[in-house]
Design a protein around this motif. Sequence first.
Motif, PDB file in Angstrom:
ATOM      1  N   LEU A   1      -7.665   4.666  -1.252  1.00 56.73           N
ATOM      2  CA  LEU A   1      -7.502   5.801  -2.165  1.00 56.73           C
ATOM      3  C   LEU A   1      -8.280   7.011  -1.680  1.00 56.73           C
ATOM      4  O   LEU A   1      -7.802   8.150  -1.720  1.00 56.73           O
ATOM      5  CB  LEU A   1      -7.958   5.397  -3.571  1.00 56.73           C
ATOM      6  CG  LEU A   1      -7.757   6.451  -4.674  1.00 56.73           C
ATOM      7  CD1 LEU A   1      -6.273   6.805  -4.811  1.00 56.73           C
ATOM      8  CD2 LEU A   1      -8.298   5.942  -6.010  1.00 56.73           C
TER       9      LEU A   1
ATOM     10  N   LEU B   1      -1.888  -3.586  -9.952  1.00 60.65           N
ATOM     11  CA  LEU B   1      -2.850  -2.827  -9.146  1.00 60.65           C
ATOM     12  C   LEU B   1      -4.040  -3.703  -8.774  1.00 60.65           C
ATOM     13  O   LEU B   1      -4.599  -4.398  -9.615  1.00 60.65           O
ATOM     14  CB  LEU B   1      -3.341  -1.612  -9.939  1.00 60.65           C
ATOM     15  CG  LEU B   1      -4.402  -0.746  -9.263  1.00 60.65           C
ATOM     16  CD1 LEU B   1      -3.840  -0.050  -8.037  1.00 60.65           C
ATOM     17  CD2 LEU B   1      -4.966   0.270 -10.257  1.00 60.65           C
TER      18      LEU B   1
ATOM     19  N   SER C   1      -8.101  -1.160  -3.462  1.00 65.02           N
ATOM     20  CA  SER C   1      -7.620   0.224  -3.463  1.00 65.02           C
ATOM     21  C   SER C   1      -8.726   1.256  -3.241  1.00 65.02           C
ATOM     22  O   SER C   1      -8.424   2.427  -2.974  1.00 65.02           O
ATOM     23  CB  SER C   1      -6.911   0.523  -4.792  1.00 65.02           C
ATOM     24  OG  SER C   1      -5.775  -0.292  -4.965  1.00 65.02           O
TER      25      SER C   1
ATOM     26  N   LYS D   1       0.852  -1.186   0.000  1.00 68.25           N
ATOM     27  CA  LYS D   1       0.000   0.000   0.000  1.00 68.25           C
ATOM     28  C   LYS D   1       0.887   1.236   0.000  1.00 68.25           C
ATOM     29  O   LYS D   1       1.716   1.423   0.898  1.00 68.25           O
ATOM     30  CB  LYS D   1      -0.915   0.000   1.224  1.00 68.25           C
ATOM     31  CG  LYS D   1      -1.914   1.158   1.224  1.00 68.25           C
ATOM     32  CD  LYS D   1      -3.002   0.941   2.273  1.00 68.25           C
ATOM     33  CE  LYS D   1      -2.438   1.000   3.672  1.00 68.25           C
ATOM     34  NZ  LYS D   1      -3.506   0.986   4.718  1.00 68.25           N
TER      35      LYS D   1
ATOM     36  N   LYS E   1      -3.841   6.508  -1.127  1.00 59.42           N
ATOM     37  CA  LYS E   1      -2.888   5.441  -1.435  1.00 59.42           C
ATOM     38  C   LYS E   1      -3.599   4.332  -2.197  1.00 59.42           C
ATOM     39  O   LYS E   1      -4.819   4.184  -2.102  1.00 59.42           O
ATOM     40  CB  LYS E   1      -2.261   4.880  -0.157  1.00 59.42           C
ATOM     41  CG  LYS E   1      -1.347   5.860   0.572  1.00 59.42           C
ATOM     42  CD  LYS E   1      -0.757   5.226   1.812  1.00 59.42           C
ATOM     43  CE  LYS E   1       0.178   6.201   2.522  1.00 59.42           C
ATOM     44  NZ  LYS E   1       0.756   5.589   3.749  1.00 59.42           N
ATOM     45  N   ILE E   2      -2.834   3.581  -2.946  1.00 64.51           N
ATOM     46  CA  ILE E   2      -3.393   2.459  -3.693  1.00 64.51           C
ATOM     47  C   ILE E   2      -2.758   1.156  -3.210  1.00 64.51           C
ATOM     48  O   ILE E   2      -1.678   1.159  -2.610  1.00 64.51           O
ATOM     49  CB  ILE E   2      -3.176   2.622  -5.215  1.00 64.51           C
ATOM     50  CG1 ILE E   2      -1.686   2.833  -5.517  1.00 64.51           C
ATOM     51  CG2 ILE E   2      -4.035   3.749  -5.765  1.00 64.51           C
ATOM     52  CD1 ILE E   2      -1.376   2.928  -6.992  1.00 64.51           C
TER      53      ILE E   2
ATOM     54  N   SER F   1      -1.389  -2.571  -4.350  1.00 62.04           N
ATOM     55  CA  SER F   1      -0.922  -3.399  -5.471  1.00 62.04           C
ATOM     56  C   SER F   1      -0.519  -4.782  -4.961  1.00 62.04           C
ATOM     57  O   SER F   1      -0.242  -4.975  -3.783  1.00 62.04           O
ATOM     58  CB  SER F   1       0.247  -2.737  -6.194  1.00 62.04           C
ATOM     59  OG  SER F   1       1.267  -2.372  -5.294  1.00 62.04           O
TER      60      SER F   1
ATOM     61  N   VAL G   1      -7.551  -3.197  -7.853  1.00 60.64           N
ATOM     62  CA  VAL G   1      -8.553  -2.123  -7.876  1.00 60.64           C
ATOM     63  C   VAL G   1      -9.503  -2.226  -6.690  1.00 60.64           C
ATOM     64  O   VAL G   1      -9.782  -1.240  -5.997  1.00 60.64           O
ATOM     65  CB  VAL G   1      -9.342  -2.154  -9.201  1.00 60.64           C
ATOM     66  CG1 VAL G   1     -10.453  -1.096  -9.185  1.00 60.64           C
ATOM     67  CG2 VAL G   1      -8.402  -1.936 -10.386  1.00 60.64           C
TER      68      VAL G   1
END
Length: 439
Positions: free
Chosen positions: A169, A160, A165, A152, A174-175, A177, A162
């Motif tokens: 986000l 990624l 996230s 993260k 933050k995302i 992966s 999704v």
Amino acid sequence: MSKSPIIIKAKDCFPFENQEGNGEAIQYFISNQQKLNLFHIGDLHKDDDLEIAYFNTKDAKWYAGRLVGEAHFIFKDVEYKIIIKPRFGNLQLFRMLEEVFNIKLTKSKSSIKKQDDYQYLIKQLIAFLWLNLLSKANKHGIPKHNVTKYYKGAIVRGRLDVRKSIIPLKVEEKIVSRYTEKVVDSNISKILLKAYKILKADYKLSSIKVSLGAKNAIEQLLASSTRETYLTELDFKKVKYNDIYKSFKPVVDLSWDIIKKKNFSNDDDKSSDSFSFFIDMAEVWEIYLRTILKRHFSKSGWKLKKDKIWTYQNKDFKRLLIPDIVLERDNNLMVWDAKYKRMEFDYYDYDRADFFQIHTYINYYHQSKNVIAGGLLYPLSKEFNTDRQFKNKSETLFSQKTTKTKYLIDGIDYTDLNEEKVKREELNFLSRLTELQTY
């Protein structure tokens, strides 16, 4: 309890010395077969017909089986030590192992020959085997497998994710992966590391010169920072090997044998003095023969087959056939069974069951291949000579003219053993089998 143990000695496949009055102790030794610490050098594990000792009704004597090693135990408040040595000597045992592992022993042969403390010798042998199996296995490093991990942050690491996230986000900008990372197989590393520590503490592993391959593997194990935990049979059975790490199976199996070392005693006696260390000479002999035959015949285009044949599938009487040694070139085969038994060319040395077993293998392959030769291969306890060999070789199977398959009893002459003679007799043995190619 006696101050010093009663020592009962034997060479494998020979009668015990000092057995008069000690028959009950030998019977106790046999009845506790499941408590023996039996160390394997390969994956043959032919324990189904294992005979550690037996009573021969022909001469009313107790005979040692095919195991060599030492057992120290208490029976009826008396200490006993049973010592079974290789009948052809320690030097020949170590020579066979040198051929199997394609390595020279660092210890001088004279010190091996003079070694009186047989427990020490067996422990050193086990430590030597472990190091060489580890070195041989360590082609691609300690086994690892892929583990999925998540990251993260503000950047993508891997792919990624999704769904994971969405909330980070909005809340943290933050995302998430997803990426894969290779990690050391915890079960394998725990088993190897535990065995290493036992060998170092109890088997004097430090006194053996370590090859670069084994040293590198040990350094990897120590650096893996695997937390030491109690290991169970389930941990061992859960070990899986992918193709690249299959070479680790022999050393992991031996490591597990070392870890689960059993106490050779009755349920009431948990004395630390009750121990046993044994190796199976039949296993050593078979792997040794496979090694030298593969090396020799590969030069002329023969390949060693590893066959497990199920016969009568889906029937109640189905049986598994596992020939010891099958060499193949084009449509031609040679089929051999390695027998680590006494062979002095007496009538009773020719075992009826062995005779039928090898003929079963040969006849099975005859259905689809041309079997040019087959037979039984022994370590010979009586000097080889051409006149006797004429009586131990048939130019056709069953001495009938229906096939051109040669059948023979052969082996390596181990009488009056010395290093020069061993090398000469190995070459003579290989030359005799090479002559069978003329068909």
